[in-house]
Design a protein around this motif. Structure first.
Motif, short mmCIF file in Angstrom:
data_model
loop_
_atom_site.label_atom_id
_atom_site.label_comp_id
_atom_site.label_asym_id
_atom_site.label_seq_id
_atom_site.Cartn_x
_atom_site.Cartn_y
_atom_site.Cartn_z
N THR A 110 -0.16 22.34 12.53
CA THR A 110 -0.82 21.32 11.72
C THR A 110 0.18 20.52 10.91
OG1 THR A 110 -2.82 22.69 11.54
CG2 THR A 110 -2.56 20.93 9.94
N LEU A 111 1.06 21.21 10.20
CA LEU A 111 2.02 20.52 9.33
C LEU A 111 2.99 19.65 10.11
CD1 LEU A 111 2.83 23.40 6.79
CD2 LEU A 111 1.37 21.40 6.43
N LEU A 112 3.56 20.21 11.18
CA LEU A 112 4.52 19.43 11.98
C LEU A 112 3.84 18.23 12.62
CD1 LEU A 112 6.53 22.30 13.72
CD2 LEU A 112 7.39 20.70 12.01
N SER A 113 2.66 18.43 13.16
CA SER A 113 1.95 17.33 13.83
C SER A 113 1.61 16.23 12.84
CB SER A 113 0.66 17.84 14.48
OG SER A 113 0.94 18.79 15.48
N PHE A 114 1.22 16.62 11.63
CA PHE A 114 0.82 15.60 10.66
C PHE A 114 2.03 14.81 10.16
CE2 PHE A 114 -0.38 14.03 6.45
CZ PHE A 114 -1.55 13.34 6.78
N VAL A 115 3.12 15.52 9.84
CA VAL A 115 4.32 14.82 9.36
C VAL A 115 4.87 13.88 10.43
CG1 VAL A 115 6.71 15.13 8.62
CG2 VAL A 115 4.92 16.60 7.69
N LEU A 116 5.00 14.39 11.66
CA LEU A 116 5.51 13.55 12.75
C LEU A 116 4.53 12.43 13.07
CD1 LEU A 116 6.96 16.32 15.10
CD2 LEU A 116 8.24 14.76 13.61
N GLY A 117 3.24 12.75 13.08
CA GLY A 117 2.23 11.73 13.37
C GLY A 117 2.19 10.65 12.31
N LEU A 118 2.36 11.05 11.05
CA LEU A 118 2.38 10.07 9.96
C LEU A 118 3.59 9.15 10.09
CD1 LEU A 118 0.90 9.18 7.40
CD2 LEU A 118 2.32 10.82 6.12
N THR A 119 4.72 9.72 10.51
CA THR A 119 5.91 8.91 10.73
C THR A 119 5.69 7.90 11.86
OG1 THR A 119 7.33 10.74 10.00
CG2 THR A 119 8.38 8.98 11.26
N VAL A 120 5.12 8.39 12.97
CA VAL A 120 4.79 7.51 14.09
C VAL A 120 3.80 6.44 13.64
CG1 VAL A 120 3.68 7.39 16.36
CG2 VAL A 120 5.30 9.23 15.85
N GLY A 121 2.81 6.85 12.85
CA GLY A 121 1.80 5.91 12.39
C GLY A 121 2.37 4.82 11.50
N LEU A 122 3.30 5.19 10.63
CA LEU A 122 3.91 4.19 9.75
C LEU A 122 4.73 3.19 10.56
CD1 LEU A 122 4.59 3.07 6.97
CD2 LEU A 122 6.44 4.75 6.81
N ILE A 123 5.52 3.70 11.50
CA ILE A 123 6.31 2.80 12.34
C ILE A 123 5.39 1.88 13.15
CG2 ILE A 123 7.91 2.70 14.29
CD1 ILE A 123 9.08 5.36 13.26
N ALA A 124 4.34 2.47 13.72
CA ALA A 124 3.40 1.67 14.51
C ALA A 124 2.71 0.61 13.66
CB ALA A 124 2.37 2.58 15.17
N ALA A 125 2.32 0.98 12.44
CA ALA A 125 1.65 0.03 11.56
C ALA A 125 2.57 -1.13 11.19
CB ALA A 125 1.18 0.74 10.29
N LEU A 126 3.84 -0.83 10.90
CA LEU A 126 4.79 -1.88 10.54
C LEU A 126 5.06 -2.80 11.73
CD1 LEU A 126 7.34 0.14 8.37
CD2 LEU A 126 5.53 -1.41 7.60
N ILE A 127 5.11 -2.22 12.93
CA ILE A 127 5.30 -3.06 14.12
C ILE A 127 4.10 -3.97 14.33
CG2 ILE A 127 5.48 -3.01 16.64
CD1 ILE A 127 7.17 -0.48 16.37
N ARG A 128 2.89 -3.41 14.17
CA ARG A 128 1.69 -4.24 14.33
C ARG A 128 1.66 -5.38 13.34
NH1 ARG A 128 -3.14 -2.07 16.38
NH2 ARG A 128 -4.07 -4.07 15.76
N LEU A 129 2.14 -5.13 12.11
CA LEU A 129 2.03 -6.13 11.06
C LEU A 129 3.16 -7.16 11.08
CD1 LEU A 129 0.95 -3.86 8.08
CD2 LEU A 129 -0.44 -5.63 9.16
N PHE A 130 4.37 -6.71 11.44
CA PHE A 130 5.52 -7.59 11.20
C PHE A 130 6.39 -7.86 12.43
CE2 PHE A 130 4.72 -5.16 7.23
CZ PHE A 130 4.33 -6.22 6.43
N ALA A 131 6.22 -7.11 13.51
CA ALA A 131 7.08 -7.31 14.68
C ALA A 131 6.57 -8.46 15.54
CB ALA A 131 7.14 -6.03 15.51
N PRO A 132 7.43 -9.00 16.41
CA PRO A 132 6.99 -10.05 17.35
C PRO A 132 5.84 -9.59 18.22
CG PRO A 132 9.39 -9.89 17.31
CD PRO A 132 8.88 -8.72 16.52
N GLY A 133 5.11 -10.56 18.76
CA GLY A 133 3.91 -10.31 19.52
C GLY A 133 4.00 -9.26 20.61
N PRO A 134 5.02 -9.30 21.50
CA PRO A 134 5.09 -8.31 22.58
C PRO A 134 5.18 -6.87 22.08
CG PRO A 134 6.52 -10.16 23.05
CD PRO A 134 6.04 -10.35 21.65
N PHE A 135 5.95 -6.64 21.00
CA PHE A 135 6.06 -5.29 20.44
C PHE A 135 4.73 -4.85 19.83
CE2 PHE A 135 10.37 -7.03 20.29
CZ PHE A 135 11.08 -6.01 20.93
#
Length: 226
Positions: free
Chosen positions: A27-52
């Motif tokens: 649970t702990l490892l999945s949440f920490v790693l998933g939260l990291t993935v989620g933050l990166i994904a959210a920043l890409i959705r918000l600020f990265a170029p369209g294809p990314f």
């Protein structure tokens, strides 16, 4: 009744041990790693170029549109057909991480977007770079708003780890299944497992409520000072 109580007491150490060694770390490892993935994904959705952003949007669409159990089966049972063999715990960790990453990315994207644009302008006006503004101004404000939904996601993950039993991870629920195989008492063992999950969820819900109360007080203090 005394037989059931005896069986519960005898099986309790095995269930708790499986929870301590596998369920909680997973649970702990999945949440920490998933939260990291989620933050990166959210920043890409918000600020990265369209294809990314499109790639991340597709990833979120796939994960949110398919059952978690199917995702676990694809990773553990499907990947060996193309030469990728993973042990059960690693496969479960990858599956839960990708799943949590998709869901938390939507939460984080929403809370980051909710921060007023004036906060960006204020940060830039005092000479902050984009990364400094994000770290010092935007994320701290977004974090307070994100705590309730992220806490709910974490509590749900505790219960969802029971699905790892389907790919042979010896966590709490599979420990109950193994005892059932020798005692032939599925009702009492599964009720006991459910009670343990209920206890964990209740404790986490209580901690969540306390955390939210403190954050609300801190937020009110900051608003009073501003």
């Amino acid at each position: 009744m005394s037989h059931w109580l005896t069986l519960m007491l005898e099986s309790l150490p095995s269930l708790l041990w499986a929870g301590l060694i596998f369920t909680i770390p997973l649970t702990l490892l999945s949440f920490v790693l998933g939260l990291t993935v989620g933050l990166i994904a959210a920043l890409i959705r918000l600020f990265a170029p369209g294809p990314f952003a499109a790639v991340i949007k597709f990833y979120v669409w796939i994960i949110r549109g398919t059952p978690l159990l199917v995702q676990l089966f694809l990773i553990f049972y499907g990947l060996p057909s193309v030469g990728i063999v993973l042990d059960a715990f690693t496969a479960a960790l990858i599956g839960f991480t990708l799943n949590i990453g998709a869901y938390t990315s939507e939460i984080l994207r929403a809370v980051i977007s909710s921060v007023p644009k004036g906060q960006w302008e204020a940060a830039y006006s005092i000479g902050m770079s984009w990364s400094q503004a994000m770290r010092r101004t935007i994320l701290p404000q977004a974090a307070r708003v994100a705590v309730p939904p992220l806490s709910n996601t974490f509590i749900s993950l505790v219960k969802d780890t029971s699905l790892a039993a389907a790919i042979t991870v010896p966590e709490l629920f599979q420990a109950a299944q193994r005892i059932v195989a020798t005692t032939y008492e599925p009702l009492i063992l599964y009720v006991e497992a459910a009670l343990i999950y209920l206890a964990l969820s209740s404790v986490l819900s209580s901690l969540q409520a306390r955390l939210e109360t403190r954050l609300n007080r801190y937020g009110g203090f900051l608003e009073a000072r501003s």
